[in-house]
Each structure stands twice: as structure tokens, then as C-alpha cells.
Scaffold this motif. Sequence first.
Motif, mmCIF file in Angstrom:
data_model
loop_
_atom_site.group_PDB
_atom_site.id
_atom_site.type_symbol
_atom_site.label_atom_id
_atom_site.label_comp_id
_atom_site.label_asym_id
_atom_site.label_seq_id
_atom_site.Cartn_x
_atom_site.Cartn_y
_atom_site.Cartn_z
ATOM 1 N N TRP A 73 0.848 -1.197 0.000
ATOM 2 C CA TRP A 73 0.000 0.000 0.000
ATOM 3 C C TRP A 73 0.880 1.242 0.000
ATOM 4 O O TRP A 73 1.743 1.397 0.859
ATOM 5 N N ILE A 74 0.633 2.130 -0.966
ATOM 6 C CA ILE A 74 1.457 3.327 -1.136
ATOM 7 C C ILE A 74 0.616 4.545 -0.752
ATOM 8 O O ILE A 74 -0.468 4.772 -1.312
ATOM 9 N N THR A 75 1.088 5.316 0.214
ATOM 10 C CA THR A 75 0.358 6.518 0.638
ATOM 11 C C THR A 75 0.585 7.640 -0.375
ATOM 12 O O THR A 75 1.714 7.939 -0.732
ATOM 13 N N VAL A 76 -0.510 8.236 -0.824
ATOM 14 C CA VAL A 76 -0.418 9.327 -1.796
ATOM 15 C C VAL A 76 -0.165 10.632 -1.049
ATOM 16 O O VAL A 76 -0.933 11.007 -0.168
ATOM 17 N N GLU A 77 0.935 11.298 -1.412
ATOM 18 C CA GLU A 77 1.251 12.611 -0.828
ATOM 19 C C GLU A 77 0.762 13.670 -1.814
ATOM 20 O O GLU A 77 1.356 13.847 -2.881
ATOM 21 N N PRO A 78 -0.325 14.392 -1.507
ATOM 22 C CA PRO A 78 -0.877 15.330 -2.492
ATOM 23 C C PRO A 78 0.086 16.479 -2.795
ATOM 24 O O PRO A 78 0.686 17.058 -1.884
ATOM 25 N N ALA A 79 0.248 16.789 -4.075
ATOM 26 C CA ALA A 79 1.032 17.959 -4.482
ATOM 27 C C ALA A 79 0.174 19.204 -4.246
ATOM 28 O O ALA A 79 -1.059 19.127 -4.251
ATOM 29 N N PRO A 80 0.799 20.379 -4.043
ATOM 30 C CA PRO A 80 0.014 21.603 -3.799
ATOM 31 C C PRO A 80 -0.959 21.887 -4.948
ATOM 32 O O PRO A 80 -0.580 21.840 -6.120
ATOM 33 N N HIS A 81 -2.200 22.157 -4.593
ATOM 34 C CA HIS A 81 -3.271 22.502 -5.545
ATOM 35 C C HIS A 81 -3.512 21.436 -6.612
ATOM 36 O O HIS A 81 -4.061 21.725 -7.679
ATOM 37 N N ALA A 82 -3.084 20.216 -6.336
ATOM 38 C CA ALA A 82 -3.304 19.132 -7.305
ATOM 39 C C ALA A 82 -4.656 18.468 -7.062
ATOM 40 O O ALA A 82 -5.210 18.518 -5.965
ATOM 41 N N LEU A 83 -5.171 17.858 -8.115
ATOM 42 C CA LEU A 83 -6.323 16.966 -8.018
ATOM 43 C C LEU A 83 -5.821 15.558 -8.328
ATOM 44 O O LEU A 83 -4.872 15.392 -9.099
ATOM 45 N N ILE A 84 -6.449 14.559 -7.727
ATOM 46 C CA ILE A 84 -6.033 13.168 -7.960
ATOM 47 C C ILE A 84 -7.090 12.499 -8.830
ATOM 48 O O ILE A 84 -8.278 12.506 -8.502
ATOM 49 N N VAL A 85 -6.645 11.973 -9.968
ATOM 50 C CA VAL A 85 -7.550 11.336 -10.932
ATOM 51 C C VAL A 85 -7.368 9.828 -10.842
ATOM 52 O O VAL A 85 -6.236 9.346 -10.783
ATOM 53 N N ASN A 86 -8.473 9.089 -10.812
ATOM 54 C CA ASN A 86 -8.315 7.643 -10.963
ATOM 55 C C ASN A 86 -9.374 7.043 -11.874
ATOM 56 O O ASN A 86 -10.486 7.546 -11.994
ATOM 57 N N ILE A 87 -8.946 5.988 -12.551
ATOM 58 C CA ILE A 87 -9.787 5.264 -13.496
ATOM 59 C C ILE A 87 -10.742 4.371 -12.706
ATOM 60 O O ILE A 87 -10.336 3.717 -11.745
ATOM 61 N N GLY A 88 -12.015 4.354 -13.115
ATOM 62 C CA GLY A 88 -13.003 3.487 -12.473
ATOM 63 C C GLY A 88 -13.234 2.215 -13.290
ATOM 64 O O GLY A 88 -12.737 2.062 -14.408
ATOM 65 N N ASP A 89 -14.027 1.310 -12.722
ATOM 66 C CA ASP A 89 -14.255 0.003 -13.346
ATOM 67 C C ASP A 89 -14.884 0.110 -14.738
ATOM 68 O O ASP A 89 -14.606 -0.711 -15.610
ATOM 69 N N GLN A 90 -15.766 1.120 -14.942
ATOM 70 C CA GLN A 90 -16.441 1.212 -16.249
ATOM 71 C C GLN A 90 -15.439 1.484 -17.376
ATOM 72 O O GLN A 90 -15.564 0.945 -18.481
ATOM 73 N N ILE A 91 -14.438 2.326 -17.095
ATOM 74 C CA ILE A 91 -13.434 2.603 -18.134
ATOM 75 C C ILE A 91 -12.481 1.417 -18.284
ATOM 76 O O ILE A 91 -12.017 1.128 -19.391
ATOM 77 N N GLN A 92 -12.213 0.694 -17.190
ATOM 78 C CA GLN A 92 -11.416 -0.529 -17.349
ATOM 79 C C GLN A 92 -12.143 -1.493 -18.293
ATOM 80 O O GLN A 92 -11.522 -2.100 -19.171
ATOM 81 N N MET A 93 -13.454 -1.623 -18.138
ATOM 82 C CA MET A 93 -14.213 -2.543 -18.995
ATOM 83 C C MET A 93 -14.280 -2.033 -20.434
ATOM 84 O O MET A 93 -14.027 -2.787 -21.375
ATOM 85 N N LEU A 94 -14.593 -0.738 -20.619
ATOM 86 C CA LEU A 94 -14.682 -0.178 -21.973
ATOM 87 C C LEU A 94 -13.351 -0.283 -22.716
ATOM 88 O O LEU A 94 -13.317 -0.524 -23.925
#
Length: 366
Positions: free
Chosen positions: A265-286
Motif C-alpha cells: 500500500w502506497i500513501t499518496v502525498e498530495p502535491a500543492p493545488h493538485a487533483l487526484i484522478v483515478n480510473i473506475g471500473d467502467q473505463i477498465q471494462m470499456l
Amino acid sequence: MNIFQDWPEPIVRVQSLSESNLQAIPNRYVKPLSQRPNLISENYHTRNNPHTAAIPIIDLGGIYTNDITLQAKTLDEISKACREWGFFQVVNHGMSPQLMERAKEIWREFFHLPMELKNMHANSPKTYEGYGSRLGVEKGAILDWSDYYYLHYQPLSLKDYTKWPSLPLHCRETLEDYCKEMVKLCENLMMILSRNLGLQEDRLQNAFGGKDEAGGCLRVNYYPKCPQPELTLGLSPHSDPGGLTILLPDEHVAGLQVRGSDDAWITVEPAPHALIVNIGDQIQMLSNSVFKSIEHRVIVSPAEERLSLAFFYNPKGNVPIEPLKELVTVDSPALYTSTTYDQYRQFIRTQGPRNKSHIDELRSPR
């Protein structure tokens, strides 16, 4: 259609437990040994292990430049992140830091309102909209150490202002501005992901049912202080059931952890004023598993509360979701059977977060 009208047991607000200064957490929140976070070794692993890369930070400004080389490099960075990580941070994403701060501030204020005012917005498992404290309706289930607020922004047919909080003052206007910017960013990312799959840039958007019909909803996560963070989780391991998730993290208290390729497990250290994007299951399937929807979880802090805003961008509920035909070949047969998002999300709404067990159930028989 969700058959569950109400929760199986009386709802307990985790914030109330935290504020009662209890020394030990109730058994309902104690995870089995195999699921407990190993806080010391994981922090060590994240910060000091040279083999553990941080999730990529990508400057989206490179997409909107006339410099073709820089644009290609940025597209390539996003493609690599979607294939290898399923997670990346974005900076220069177009949303003002002031709006991001304002959104976090109104939600902090909301969660610090008197309980009777918050409970006016108490949710049910029928739609999950409103103020909640659990995912899933299994009686006696082990619960996560968090409260949340969930609301629909689009399509218009699902948007119901009466389900949005009315306090603090002007919160609805701020939410409106925030969600509007989120949709804009999601639509841009959908074009980028389509291009990276070698498709027409509107292909994924059309597979979601088009811009007007795609779903956009916000879940604000509130993780109160916890006296025994080593025994519980703020959010159990899961991959997101929808299409894309954009998280506005708490910059002061890290908590999001992503499962790395070596299962650590890797802890995400947020960069200043960053947003975190992640792919969901629907895009994995598509994408026929070209892009990966990765398991993640949230750990909690003994000393500080934590707040984050997750915006989910999802397909229209009744559109068939299956690997896009352009990506299916003799060498790469379809990995998933067809489903709809409405059918798919019933799993997490009834079972709660359960690793990646649901998407694995949809794998095509070989």
C-alpha cells in the motif's frame, strides 16, 4: 432498482463517537487482522523505499499548448499512468485554488454544524443521497471509520436541490460552481483517454451516453480522529465502480493509499493545488483492461480529522457497458461480459466496498 429502503440497523455517526473521547473503538469498526493497516511499515515503505514510486504528477497545461512535442509528451504521460497505475495527480487543471479551498471550507463547516442540523439530511440506501455513515446494507457488517455526504449534480433529471445541504450559507452556489468545473475537467479527460486508446476523441463520451446524459455526483468524505487507527480503515479497499473519479484531497493530512504492483500500500502525498484522478471500473471494462482501475483505501489519523471531495463521472445508468469493439481483436478478445452501470453499482450499494471482487465476476468465461 434498489430494493433497500432503509438501513438494517440504527445509524451511528462516527463523528459523534470520535467527539465522545472514547479510548477504544467499538468492535463494529475493528477490521480482521489481514485487513488492518500496518501504519509503521507502510509509512516507511512509502517514504524510504527506492523501489516505490510516487504516483505520477502530470502538468495538464501541456495539453492546451501549441507545442506539439509537449502535447504528445503529456498525452504519453497520461497514457502510461492509466495503463500502469490507474491513478495520477494533475496540476494546471483549470480549477482555481480559491474555488478548491472554498469548497473544502464549506464542507468543513457543514460537518461541524450541530448534529440535529446535519441529521435533517440523513440518507437512506434507496439513493444514498444526503448525510450518511455506511456503505452496504449487510446486517452486522464491519463498518468504516467515516461519515460522508453524497449528492447528484447531473444529469438534470437526478439533480435535486432539496437533497443538497442548505447550510452553511451560500454552500449551494459554491457547490454548483465546483461541480460545473469538475464536469468540464472530466469531459476533457474523457477526450484525452479516447485519443490515448487510438479512438475518435468523443468515443468514450458517447459510450457513456453523451455529455448531457453522463452522471456526475459528489461524495464528500469526513474522517474523524480515531483513537486506534491501526485497527480500522476510513474506507475499505475497493476500486471505484464508476467511470472517472477526481479527488480534491486534504493537503494537510495524507490518508489515501493505492495498491502498488507489488501489492504494497502506497500513501499518496498530495502535491500543492493538485487533483487526484483515478480510473473506475467502467473505463477498465470499456478499454478492455488497457486502462486499469486500481484498488485503494483510506487510513485514519489519531490526531487530525481529514476531509476530501470525490467527484464521480459515470455512464448513463441504462447504457450497455462492454469492451469497445474497436479494441477487441482475435489477439485481444473481450475480457468482460456486458452490463449497465445501474446493475453494476448495486453491488457496492448492497455489499459495501469489497476489493475488486465485482469486476472480476464479470470477466468473460474462457
